[in-house]
Enzyme design. Structure first.
Site, short mmCIF file in Angstrom:
data_model
loop_
_atom_site.label_atom_id
_atom_site.label_comp_id
_atom_site.label_asym_id
_atom_site.label_seq_id
_atom_site.Cartn_x
_atom_site.Cartn_y
_atom_site.Cartn_z
N GLY A 179 13.49 -44.88 36.41
CA GLY A 179 14.11 -44.14 35.55
C GLY A 179 13.97 -42.69 35.63
O GLY A 179 13.29 -42.39 36.02
N GLY A 193 8.44 -39.02 41.45
CA GLY A 193 6.97 -39.69 41.56
C GLY A 193 6.41 -39.67 40.17
O GLY A 193 5.24 -40.44 40.09
N GLU A 214 17.28 -39.22 42.14
CA GLU A 214 18.60 -39.54 41.46
C GLU A 214 19.24 -38.15 40.99
O GLU A 214 20.19 -38.27 40.17
CB GLU A 214 18.37 -40.42 40.37
CG GLU A 214 18.21 -41.78 40.50
CD GLU A 214 19.30 -42.44 41.36
OE1 GLU A 214 20.26 -42.02 41.79
OE2 GLU A 214 18.98 -43.63 41.51
N HIS A 256 16.06 -48.38 33.42
CA HIS A 256 15.97 -49.69 34.17
C HIS A 256 15.53 -50.87 33.29
O HIS A 256 14.48 -51.54 33.59
CB HIS A 256 14.96 -49.64 35.24
CG HIS A 256 15.30 -48.50 36.51
ND1 HIS A 256 14.38 -48.39 37.32
CD2 HIS A 256 16.38 -47.87 36.60
CE1 HIS A 256 14.97 -47.41 38.14
NE2 HIS A 256 16.04 -47.16 37.82
N HIS A 314 20.56 -52.30 39.32
CA HIS A 314 19.96 -50.85 39.48
C HIS A 314 19.32 -50.67 37.92
O HIS A 314 18.13 -50.31 37.89
CB HIS A 314 20.89 -50.02 40.02
CG HIS A 314 20.04 -48.50 40.31
ND1 HIS A 314 20.47 -47.84 41.20
CD2 HIS A 314 19.13 -47.90 39.45
CE1 HIS A 314 19.54 -46.62 41.20
NE2 HIS A 314 18.95 -46.58 40.18
#
Length: 186
Positions: A27, A43, A72, A93, A154
């Protein structure tokens, strides 16, 4: 101003994890301010996010901060380009939404009056690999018709004029998916 924006991203990132809307590294949230986009760094874990883990990019995708943006970032930029009214995006998510995406095609049925009022419809878009321009394009197209999208296998994308609005729409999507799942599984 950037301190306030970063603090909002930290607050809602932690809240998303706390409420089970995302886990581990999954996310990302973003806020657009003019030509700048503040987004979770690649990360970073939403559960223990800090202001230092907020990346800043411009609308062309150029990194302006010392930390790299989430993979993203293309999705966020594509949505902002297609919807100038959108100032914040929640990409999460949540488990029931992901489960529902494997069972529903087209749209998730709306069950509650709140979801009908605030979301109107929840399209499910076909799977595209995470972090790709393909995914960015299909989501950016879908948000032209809806403020809440489920991405097959996803997660979800919700949009708003504020991060608070986008976040609570995400909660409504997950509630809708959970209620649908529970009623379909009886």
């Amino acid at each position: 101003m950037s301190r306030v924006i970063k603090a909002q991203l930290v607050k809602y990132s932690r809240l998303a994890h706390e409420r089970g809307l995302t886990a581990a590294f999954g996310g990302n949230l973003s806020i657009r301010k003019g030509n700048l986009v503040f987004i979770k760094a690649t990360g970073a874990v939403m559960d223990d996010m800090t202001r230092e883990q907020v990346a800043v990019i411009d609308m062309s995708g150029r990194q302006l901060s010392g930390v790299r943006p989430s993979s993203e970032y293309r999705l966020h930029l594509a949505v902002y380009r297609n919807r100038p009214d959108v100032k914040a995006i929640a990409h999460l998510h949540p488990p029931y939404s992901i489960a529902a995406s494997t069972l529903v095609s087209g749209e998730l049925p709306i069950i509650t009056p709140e979801a009908e009022i605030y979301l109107k419809r929840i399209p499910v878009v076909p799977f595209r690999p995470a972090g790709t321009q393909e995914l960015a394009d299909i989501v950016a197209e879908a948000v032209l018709q809806s403020d809440a999208i489920i991405m097959e296998r996803h997660g979800i994308v919700t949009v708003g004029r504020t991060l608070r609005e986008a976040f609570y729409k995400a909660e409504l999507v997950e509630e809708s998916a959970r209620l649908w799942y529970l009623t379909e599984r009886e």
